[in-house]
Each structure stands twice: as structure tokens, then as C-alpha cells.
Write a protein that holds these residues in place. Structure first.
Motif, PDB file in Angstrom:
ATOM      1  N   ASP A 126       0.819  -1.212   0.000  1.00 33.18           N
ATOM      2  CA  ASP A 126       0.000   0.000   0.000  1.00 33.18           C
ATOM      3  C   ASP A 126       0.852   1.262   0.000  1.00 33.18           C
ATOM      4  OD1 ASP A 126      -2.442  -1.265  -0.146  1.00 33.18           O
ATOM      5  OD2 ASP A 126      -2.419  -1.706   1.979  1.00 33.18           O
ATOM      6  N   LEU A 127       1.473   1.547   1.137  1.00 32.11           N
ATOM      7  CA  LEU A 127       2.271   2.766   1.212  1.00 32.11           C
ATOM      8  C   LEU A 127       3.751   2.439   1.096  1.00 32.11           C
ATOM      9  CD1 LEU A 127       0.610   4.619   4.217  1.00 32.11           C
ATOM     10  CD2 LEU A 127      -0.076   4.576   1.819  1.00 32.11           C
ATOM     11  N   ILE A 128       4.494   3.384   0.580  1.00 28.85           N
ATOM     12  CA  ILE A 128       5.941   3.206   0.471  1.00 28.85           C
ATOM     13  C   ILE A 128       6.617   4.522   0.828  1.00 28.85           C
ATOM     14  CG2 ILE A 128       7.864   2.668  -1.075  1.00 28.85           C
ATOM     15  CD1 ILE A 128       5.836   1.446  -2.988  1.00 28.85           C
ATOM     16  N   THR A 129       7.678   4.445   1.651  1.00 31.77           N
ATOM     17  CA  THR A 129       8.566   5.599   1.757  1.00 31.77           C
ATOM     18  C   THR A 129       9.993   5.068   1.669  1.00 31.77           C
ATOM     19  OG1 THR A 129       8.631   5.469   4.166  1.00 31.77           O
ATOM     20  CG2 THR A 129       7.051   6.994   3.211  1.00 31.77           C
ATOM     21  N   THR A 130      10.890   5.900   1.221  1.00 27.33           N
ATOM     22  CA  THR A 130      12.264   5.415   1.101  1.00 27.33           C
ATOM     23  C   THR A 130      13.250   6.430   1.668  1.00 27.33           C
ATOM     24  OG1 THR A 130      12.705   6.441  -1.012  1.00 27.33           O
ATOM     25  CG2 THR A 130      11.732   4.265  -1.076  1.00 27.33           C
ATOM     26  N   SER A 131      14.375   5.916   2.119  1.00 27.74           N
ATOM     27  CA  SER A 131      15.533   6.765   2.390  1.00 27.74           C
ATOM     28  C   SER A 131      16.647   6.210   1.503  1.00 27.74           C
ATOM     29  CB  SER A 131      15.918   6.679   3.863  1.00 27.74           C
ATOM     30  OG  SER A 131      16.648   5.492   4.085  1.00 27.74           O
ATOM     31  N   GLU A 132      17.859   6.683   1.690  1.00 30.87           N
ATOM     32  CA  GLU A 132      18.917   6.232   0.785  1.00 30.87           C
ATOM     33  C   GLU A 132      19.164   4.718   0.912  1.00 30.87           C
ATOM     34  OE1 GLU A 132      20.199   7.674  -1.798  1.00 30.87           O
ATOM     35  OE2 GLU A 132      21.536   5.993  -2.167  1.00 30.87           O
ATOM     36  N   ILE A 133      19.109   4.207   2.165  1.00 36.22           N
ATOM     37  CA  ILE A 133      19.429   2.777   2.283  1.00 36.22           C
ATOM     38  C   ILE A 133      18.286   1.933   2.857  1.00 36.22           C
ATOM     39  CG2 ILE A 133      21.939   3.095   2.467  1.00 36.22           C
ATOM     40  CD1 ILE A 133      21.460   2.488   5.559  1.00 36.22           C
ATOM     41  N   SER A 134      17.129   2.525   2.974  1.00 35.97           N
ATOM     42  CA  SER A 134      16.025   1.693   3.468  1.00 35.97           C
ATOM     43  C   SER A 134      14.708   2.061   2.808  1.00 35.97           C
ATOM     44  CB  SER A 134      15.913   1.800   4.988  1.00 35.97           C
ATOM     45  OG  SER A 134      15.809   3.144   5.347  1.00 35.97           O
ATOM     46  N   VAL A 135      13.827   1.094   2.841  1.00 36.76           N
ATOM     47  CA  VAL A 135      12.502   1.285   2.268  1.00 36.76           C
ATOM     48  C   VAL A 135      11.483   0.788   3.280  1.00 36.76           C
ATOM     49  CG1 VAL A 135      10.981   0.781   0.314  1.00 36.76           C
ATOM     50  CG2 VAL A 135      13.456   0.672   0.017  1.00 36.76           C
ATOM     51  N   ALA A 136      10.442   1.561   3.516  1.00 34.94           N
ATOM     52  CA  ALA A 136       9.374   1.109   4.401  1.00 34.94           C
ATOM     53  C   ALA A 136       8.113   0.880   3.576  1.00 34.94           C
ATOM     54  CB  ALA A 136       9.114   2.156   5.480  1.00 34.94           C
ATOM     55  N   LEU A 137       7.469  -0.237   3.841  1.00 33.24           N
ATOM     56  CA  LEU A 137       6.289  -0.623   3.063  1.00 33.24           C
ATOM     57  C   LEU A 137       5.171  -1.028   4.012  1.00 33.24           C
ATOM     58  CD1 LEU A 137       8.302  -3.344   1.205  1.00 33.24           C
ATOM     59  CD2 LEU A 137       7.693  -1.209   0.117  1.00 33.24           C
ATOM     60  N   THR A 138       3.940  -0.751   3.640  1.00 32.83           N
ATOM     61  CA  THR A 138       2.854  -1.269   4.490  1.00 32.83           C
ATOM     62  C   THR A 138       2.030  -2.300   3.740  1.00 32.83           C
ATOM     63  OG1 THR A 138       1.157   0.316   3.827  1.00 32.83           O
ATOM     64  CG2 THR A 138       2.600   0.963   5.647  1.00 32.83           C
ATOM     65  N   PHE A 139       1.496  -3.224   4.540  1.00 35.03           N
ATOM     66  CA  PHE A 139       0.578  -4.235   4.026  1.00 35.03           C
ATOM     67  C   PHE A 139      -0.672  -4.222   4.885  1.00 35.03           C
ATOM     68  CE2 PHE A 139       4.842  -5.685   3.172  1.00 35.03           C
ATOM     69  CZ  PHE A 139       4.772  -6.063   1.846  1.00 35.03           C
ATOM     70  N   ASP A 140      -1.781  -4.417   4.234  1.00 32.52           N
ATOM     71  CA  ASP A 140      -3.034  -4.556   4.955  1.00 32.52           C
ATOM     72  C   ASP A 140      -3.067  -5.992   5.479  1.00 32.52           C
ATOM     73  OD1 ASP A 140      -5.505  -3.693   5.777  1.00 32.52           O
ATOM     74  OD2 ASP A 140      -6.520  -4.480   4.017  1.00 32.52           O
ATOM     75  N   ASN A 141      -3.369  -6.124   6.762  1.00 30.14           N
ATOM     76  CA  ASN A 141      -3.217  -7.450   7.357  1.00 30.14           C
ATOM     77  C   ASN A 141      -4.427  -7.786   8.234  1.00 30.14           C
ATOM     78  OD1 ASN A 141      -1.923  -9.779   7.981  1.00 30.14           O
ATOM     79  ND2 ASN A 141      -0.584  -8.870   9.534  1.00 30.14           N
ATOM     80  N   PRO A 142      -5.618  -7.805   7.629  1.00 27.82           N
ATOM     81  CA  PRO A 142      -6.812  -7.906   8.466  1.00 27.82           C
ATOM     82  C   PRO A 142      -7.024  -9.283   9.091  1.00 27.82           C
ATOM     83  CG  PRO A 142      -7.402  -7.982   6.164  1.00 27.82           C
ATOM     84  CD  PRO A 142      -5.930  -7.776   6.207  1.00 27.82           C
ATOM     85  N   THR A 143      -7.582  -9.292  10.287  1.00 21.23           N
ATOM     86  CA  THR A 143      -7.937 -10.539  10.945  1.00 21.23           C
ATOM     87  C   THR A 143      -8.969 -11.268  10.092  1.00 21.23           C
ATOM     88  OG1 THR A 143      -7.817  -9.236  12.949  1.00 21.23           O
ATOM     89  CG2 THR A 143      -8.674 -11.456  13.189  1.00 21.23           C
ATOM     90  N   GLY A 144      -8.824 -12.570  10.009  1.00 21.64           N
ATOM     91  CA  GLY A 144      -9.841 -13.354   9.303  1.00 21.64           C
ATOM     92  C   GLY A 144      -9.686 -13.311   7.794  1.00 21.64           C
TER      93      GLY A 144
END
Ligand code: ASP
Ligand code: MG
Length: 448
Positions: A341-359
């Protein structure tokens, strides 16, 4: 030909006889509504999901089937002249019992989908009868005849070309003489096996059918009087939105407003079919119109909240001034069919989100994926986060946006911010425990 509306009634709209009758009257009162897509009666799919799992013991299995039977019987008992429908539903329930038995002996994802599909099969047969009882010529049509998919059980992908040609051939000719009731959520693969499109997929089914049938309108009848400025359970200040553009509504559906399945608007946008969302309990209250052109485009339209987000940060010193690292990370995610879903980056790292619903019926971030990523880089996983999305217009070109939004929630740890890629949203992550307060405070400020 005269105008055509495809109407979809969700689980609560077909939960019991009273609810079904209200929906039948909505159909009766609008001559354009000649294709009706139904969900399973409320509660049924949840029981079916449990029933489809590998670890259900025999007594639980029986109990689940009993509960499902009770929901359907409660409706059937209210019907007149329903022996045929009753027999049909009983047949589906027998089939369900046998599928559950097979599943317990030898689990497969394909059987899961056959089990999940029983809910819509029953509700559609019953709803068609209710329509007939109002004097409307009605046929219950097996959507699997037209909704061809691949074999990705639990999240099958529809063959849009095949749907179109099958609809023209099999469905279109029927529409001059009767109302068609059919199932959301389900399809059939090339092997003839039943498939499902993912939880909440009936909206998407209805939108695909509207597109394939060249409909003039898509009406999604649910249990709320349209799309709200935010979840009314979070703040009583939330109010229904009269009209909203496709772009804004797509962001809302994606970022948490649980009203529409996120994919629903894709066919509607592709084919420019206006979508109406309203409450089958109170059709007289109107609802939200979603369309390409809107009269007003306010900076702030709504705030969506999506809980249970997983944040994955991948870090690799090798990324410094290197190229191709992101491609490698995404190749792994693509291979496992994970949607970021979402992404942000720096020079040496990347952050990502995932939807992780119960059930969820889907395996999400499995250890296999993590292990594969770990061969490439350092991986950190954080749970317990919520995604807040501020949705509106021209957000990327509005000055003062940052202070309007963040000055009001400055006690909260903002874990990630995404802004600039879309004119229609600004998203950020906050700890789950603060999420409702954040939304309430923001709503008070932005929609005062
Ligand atoms: N019955 C399915 C579900 O509950 C599909 C739907 O209602 O849209 O997920
Ligand atoms: Mg639904």
C-alpha cells in the motif's frame, strides 16, 4: 434499449425476510433495475470461512452448518409457496455438508471456494423467490456461467473479455423480459471449479457485470446511507457525502472506508458508470453518488481509517548509490502476489505497508516471503499500526496542509507519512491505540 441499473444488495440487506422484502420493493420501484447481485445473508460467509478451514473438528462442523441452516430457515419460514425454493436450499446445504466432510478429510483451497460459494447460492435463490412474490418476473441466474476466472482460489482474477462476451450472449437477451438475480463474489475457473473473488467481492462482481452489460448505473445497497466523511462509529460528527468523484472514492475505498470493496470502482471508472451507495433500510434518505464529474471539489472530503497494518522496513547498505535494489524487493513481493500500500524510502532503506486484516482468507506476509527478503537485506516488521488517510482534492498543491493536519495531533507518534503521489490523499501511520482519537480530532478540525 431502456436504461439499465445493476443493483447489489449486501449481506445485511438480505439478512432476513423483512430486509429482503425491503430490497425487493426497491427493485420493484425502479424499472431500470433489472440485474440484481446479492451477497450471502449476513453472518453466513463468516461461518463458511470457518467451515472451509483445515482444522475444523466434526462437532464444530455440525454446529456451523446448523447455524447457517438456521439463518436460511429463518427466511424460508416466512415465504409463501416456497416448497421449490426450500428444496433447492436444502440441496445446497446437503452439498455443503458433503464439501465440508471432504475438506476435513483432504483440505484444498479449491474446496474452500466451493464451500464459500454456498452462501451466495442460497441467498440468490431465496431473493429471486421474494421478488417473484411481488409479481416480478424473475430468474435466478448462475453467475458462474459468465464470471470466468483463473484458478487463484480465494482471490480469483476475472477474465473481463470472457465476461463481456458471455454476458452479451447469455444474460443480455433475458433482460427484456425479466429481472435477473445472481450471485456476487463467485466465479468459475477453466477447470469448471467454483472460485471466489475475495472477501467483500460482491460489490466488485456487480461492478463487473454493470460494465459487461453496458449498464447506465450501478447501485450498491448496504446498511448505511452512503459514504460518510468518516466512520460514524468514531465520531457522531460524521455526515453522509452527497456526491464524490471517482478519484476520491477510489482512495476512500482503498484506504479503509469499508463501504465498498476497493476494486469496485475500477470497472465503473473504466466504463464511466455512475455508482450510487445507499441504505436499503432507508432508501428514502438517498445516498452518495460517485461519478466522474462533481459539482464541488473541496480540499477535504473525508478521513478514512484502516486498522491492522503491518509495516515492513527493509534496509541494505548495498542500496547506497546502487540501482536495482528496489526492483529486487518488489520482484519478491510480486512473486508472492503481495500487494503493497504505502511506500517511503531513504537512501538505504525502504518502508512498506501491508493490509493485514484478521480473518483474511489470504496468506499475507508469510515467513517464506520474509526469509526471501532477508537474503537480500535486513528486515524489520512492526504490527499494531493504523493507517489514516485524509482524502480530498488538490492536496498536493494546497499550502498549509501540513499544519492543518499535523498541528492538531502533535501528541501522537506519526510512524510514516505518504504525500505527493496523489492529488487525492495524504496518508500516515499511527499506533493502533491512538487511531480513533486522531481521526476524531482531525474530523473536528477539518470538517468543523
Ligand atoms: N459474502 C461475501 C463476504 O461476506 C462477499 C460479499 O458479501 O461481498 O465476503
Ligand atoms: Mg459487502
Amino acid at each position: 434499449m431502456s436504461k439499465l441499473t445493476v443493483a447489489k444488495f449486501g449481506g445485511t440487506s438480505v439478512a432476513d425476510h423483512h430486509a429482503m422484502l425491503r430490497c425487493a420493493n426497491i427493485v420493484k420501484n425502479d424499472l431500470a433495475t433489472r440485474v440484481v447481485v446479492v451477497s450471502a445473508s449476513a453472518g453466513v460467509t463468516n461461518h463458511l470461512v470457518r467451515l472451509s478451514q483445515a482444522d475444523v473438528a466434526q462437532d464444530e462442523q455440525l454446529l456451523l452448518i446448523e447455524k447457517i441452516t438456521a439463518i436460511q430457515n429463518n427466511i424460508l419460514q416466512q415465504l409463501d409457496h416456497a416448497s421449490e425454493v426450500q428444496a433447492h436450499v436444502e440441496k445446497i446445504l446437503d452439498h455443503l455438508a458433503s464439501l465440508a466432510q471432504q475438506q476435513a478429510e483432504n483440505y484444498s483451497a479449491q474446496l474452500s471456494d466451493a464451500i464459500l460459494a454456498c452462501g451466495e447460492q442460497m441467498s440468490s435463490v431465496i431473493f429471486a423467490h421474494v421478488l417473484r412474490s411481488l409479481g416480478i418476473a424473475t430468474e435466478c441466474f448462475d453467475v458462474r456461467e459468465v464470471m470466468r476466472t483463473n484458478s487463484l482460489y480465494g482471490k480469483a482474477v476475472v477474465d473481463i473479455e470472457a465476461l463481456k462476451s458471455h454476458c452479451v450472449e447469455l444474460l443480455q437477451p433475458k433482460l427484456t423480459s425479466k429481472v435477473i438475480v445472481t450471485q456476487g463474489f463467485i466465479g468459475k475457473d477453466g477447470l469448471g471449479h467454483t472460485t471466489t473473488l475475495g472477501r467483500g467481492g460482491s460489490d466488485y462482481s456487480a461492478a463487473l457485470l454493470a460494465e459487461a452489460l453496458d449498464a447506465d448505473n450501478l447501485a450498491i445497497w448496504t446498511d448505511v446511507v452512503g459514504i460518510f466523511t468518516t466512520d460514524p462509529r468514531i465520531t457522531d460528527q460524521a455526515r453522509a457525502i452527497e456526491e464524490i468523484s471517482f478519484g476520491e472514492a477510489a482512495e476512500m475505498a482503498t484506504f479503509g472506508a469499508k463501504i465498498l470493496h476497493p476494486a469496485t470502482l475500477i470497472p465503473a471508472m473504466r466504463h464511466n458508470i455512475p455508482v450510487f451507495v445507499g441504505s436499503s433500510k432507508e432508501p428514502e434518505k438517498g445516498g452518495t453518488r460517485i461519478q466522474q464529474q462533481v459539482n464541488s471539489a473541496p480540499t477535504y472530503r473525508s478521513i478514512a481509517l484502516r486498522k491492522e497494518q503491518t509495516l515492513v522496513t527493509v534496509k541494505s547498505p548495498a542500496m547506497l548509490h546502487a540501482s536495482g535494489f528496489l526492483a529486487q524487493v518488489f520482484a519478491i513481493l510480486a512473486k508472492h502476489e503481495l500487494s503493497v500500500d504505502l511506500i517511503t524510502t531513504s537512501e538505504i532503506s525502504v518502508a512498506l505497508t501491508f493490509d493485514n486484516p484478521t480473518g483474511s482468507t489470504q496468506a499475507l506476509l508469510t515467513s517464506a516471503v520474509v526469509q526471501e527478503l532477508e537474503q537480500l537485506c535486513e528486515v524489520t516488521i512492526e504490527h499494531g499500526l493504523s493507517l489514516v488517510a485524509v482524502i480530498g482534492n488538490n492536496l498536493h498543491a494546497t499550502s498549509g496542509l501540513g499544519s492543518n493536519i499535523f498541528d492538531n495531533i502533535n501528541e501522537v507518534n506519526i510512524r510514516m507519512i505518504c504525500h505527493g503521489a496523489s492529488a487525492n490523499n495524504l496518508c500516515f501511520l499511527v499506533p493502533e491505540k491512538d487511531a480513533n482519537t486522531v481521526v476524531e480530532q482531525l474530523h473536528n478540525t477539518l470538517f468543523a
